[in-house]
Scaffold this motif. Sequence first.
Motif, PDB file in Angstrom:
ATOM      1  N   UNK A 210      41.413  39.079  48.848  1.00 44.89           N
ATOM      2  CA  UNK A 210      42.172  37.946  47.929  1.00 44.89           C
ATOM      3  C   UNK A 210      40.709  37.678  47.227  1.00 44.89           C
ATOM      4  N   UNK A 211      39.421  37.737  47.186  1.00 49.05           N
ATOM      5  CA  UNK A 211      38.307  37.151  46.427  1.00 49.05           C
ATOM      6  C   UNK A 211      38.274  38.008  45.605  1.00 49.05           C
ATOM      7  N   UNK A 212      39.026  38.964  45.488  1.00 47.06           N
ATOM      8  CA  UNK A 212      39.040  40.734  44.122  1.00 47.06           C
ATOM      9  C   UNK A 212      39.894  39.951  43.301  1.00 47.06           C
ATOM     10  N   UNK A 213      41.075  39.788  44.150  1.00 47.20           N
ATOM     11  CA  UNK A 213      42.043  39.383  42.880  1.00 47.20           C
ATOM     12  C   UNK A 213      41.812  38.059  42.445  1.00 47.20           C
ATOM     13  N   UNK A 218      43.671  40.122  39.302  1.00 45.96           N
ATOM     14  CA  UNK A 218      45.164  40.913  39.316  1.00 45.96           C
ATOM     15  C   UNK A 218      45.829  40.846  40.630  1.00 45.96           C
ATOM     16  N   UNK A 219      47.320  41.551  40.893  1.00 45.70           N
ATOM     17  CA  UNK A 219      47.196  40.991  41.595  1.00 45.70           C
ATOM     18  C   UNK A 219      46.366  41.323  43.541  1.00 45.70           C
ATOM     19  N   UNK A 328      46.706  32.602  41.863  1.00 42.53           N
ATOM     20  CA  UNK A 328      45.624  34.397  41.125  1.00 42.53           C
ATOM     21  C   UNK A 328      45.124  33.381  40.045  1.00 42.53           C
ATOM     22  N   UNK A 329      44.794  32.595  40.207  1.00 45.02           N
ATOM     23  CA  UNK A 329      43.616  31.867  38.783  1.00 45.02           C
ATOM     24  C   UNK A 329      44.199  31.841  37.110  1.00 45.02           C
ATOM     25  N   UNK A 335      48.074  38.427  34.450  1.00 48.68           N
ATOM     26  CA  UNK A 335      47.138  39.225  35.496  1.00 48.68           C
ATOM     27  C   UNK A 335      46.556  40.922  35.172  1.00 48.68           C
ATOM     28  N   UNK A 336      45.795  41.099  34.977  1.00 51.64           N
ATOM     29  CA  UNK A 336      46.609  42.325  35.062  1.00 51.64           C
ATOM     30  C   UNK A 336      45.893  44.028  35.611  1.00 51.64           C
ATOM     31  N   UNK A 337      46.514  44.833  34.816  1.00 52.33           N
ATOM     32  CA  UNK A 337      47.541  46.204  35.704  1.00 52.33           C
ATOM     33  C   UNK A 337      45.535  46.714  35.810  1.00 52.33           C
ATOM     34  N   UNK A 338      44.931  46.327  36.327  1.00 52.58           N
ATOM     35  CA  UNK A 338      43.653  47.549  36.266  1.00 52.58           C
ATOM     36  C   UNK A 338      43.319  48.515  37.395  1.00 52.58           C
ATOM     37  N   UNK A 339      43.220  49.367  36.941  1.00 53.70           N
ATOM     38  CA  UNK A 339      42.931  50.657  38.844  1.00 53.70           C
ATOM     39  C   UNK A 339      42.469  50.622  39.990  1.00 53.70           C
ATOM     40  N   UNK A 340      42.227  51.077  41.020  1.00 52.62           N
ATOM     41  CA  UNK A 340      41.238  50.581  42.058  1.00 52.62           C
ATOM     42  C   UNK A 340      40.189  52.161  42.019  1.00 52.62           C
TER      43      UNK A 340
END
Length: 430
Positions: A210-213, A218-219, A328-329, A335-340
């Motif tokens: 949750x914090x990372x989103x 990002x979702x 999510x702010x 929201x960005x589609x950022x890779x993990x």
Amino acid sequence: MSRPLSIAVAGLGTVGAGVLRLLSENAEIVAARAGRPVVVKAVSARDRLRDRGVPVSTLRWYDDPVALAADPATDVVVELIGGSEGPARALVEAALAAGKPVVTANKALLAVHGAAIAERAEAQGVPLAFEAAVAGGIPAIKALREGLAANRIRRVAGILNGTCNYILTVMREQKREFGEVLAEAQKLGYAEADPSFDIDGVDAAHKLAILAALAFGRPVDFAAVHVEGIREVSALDIALAEELGYRIKLLGLAARTASGISARVHPCMVPVAAPIARVDGVFNAVVAEGDHVGRVMLEGRGAGAGPTASAVVADLIDLARGRVTPVWGAAPGALASVPSVPMDRHVGAYYLRLMVLDRPGVIADVTGILRDQAISLEAMLQRGRAPGEAVPVVLTTHDCEEAQMRRALARIAALDAVLEKPALIRIEPL
């Protein structure tokens, strides 16, 4: 003063009863800050006869929590049932479908299904608030989503599970082993009868997702969080950490890197001088690093009736005032589609403890394996001699990639002089 905000509460456990108690005892101050009274009118729980320390006989009672969503006199639904599936999920989805704002403390639901639930809330134009889902009474959600909204967040980290922090604190202070302290924590009510979600790191991972989103826009992606717990942390490791100038904490850490977003939960060695190293007992802490604000740290009680109820009611006050923020702010389209970033690409320093036979050539074998993997030693610690017997050997490394360390660890564990599974703890310079 405006018409009262009528709420329905599903789940009357520790937190639910705490919400009813807080709204009763602080009714005047809540009304002043909300601009109108906030009043519980309906509830749902499994047992009507249980004494919860707060009166419920005058409230509308629903045996089926999902029915709260259809209560015509309810303005806001508060979900305090818990769990990522079953009635909790069904209630939240039904309330959003009915166009009713939802306040929840359910980190598991948000971590696992938060992306889909947020999409539904945004599509319906209905607020979804969840300050109580992370770190209890610490306003971590508001800090990231609102207070630090102007910043590009580089990293968010924290002690996100009070049960684990309590166990590690007692192990350090009383020099006791994990199993013994866990049993005592269960007797004291700090750990559940089945403590797996806590001690295996899952609870902290839910909160970190949750914090990372929120931090990185990002979702929510729980599946991308690497998770380890504290079952294998020993009293010996804690004592050796102290000798080396560290303390062991279970941390959740998420960071924005050039390759994407890394998110991990695992035991860490942190320098004793770091502020987070001094957060002990059942307390939680959240650290955020922004490009303009620098480092911000929040500390407080991460669970319990009072702190969690405080966060729930803070969300209700916002709704009563009409203060609404995207889940999510940012709007879904922003929201960005950022890779993990996978765990094997993590780069950092490591603590490695081996139990080895005290005989010539063992250390040379170990250091040779580390050399082959291009891992540089920072320090080595060995206390005393016991020829032919088992002795602990501690190595700390300079930064290397996790994949390198894992390959080295597999080869070291296969040495006939290594008598038990090596202990590996990552070093974090927070």
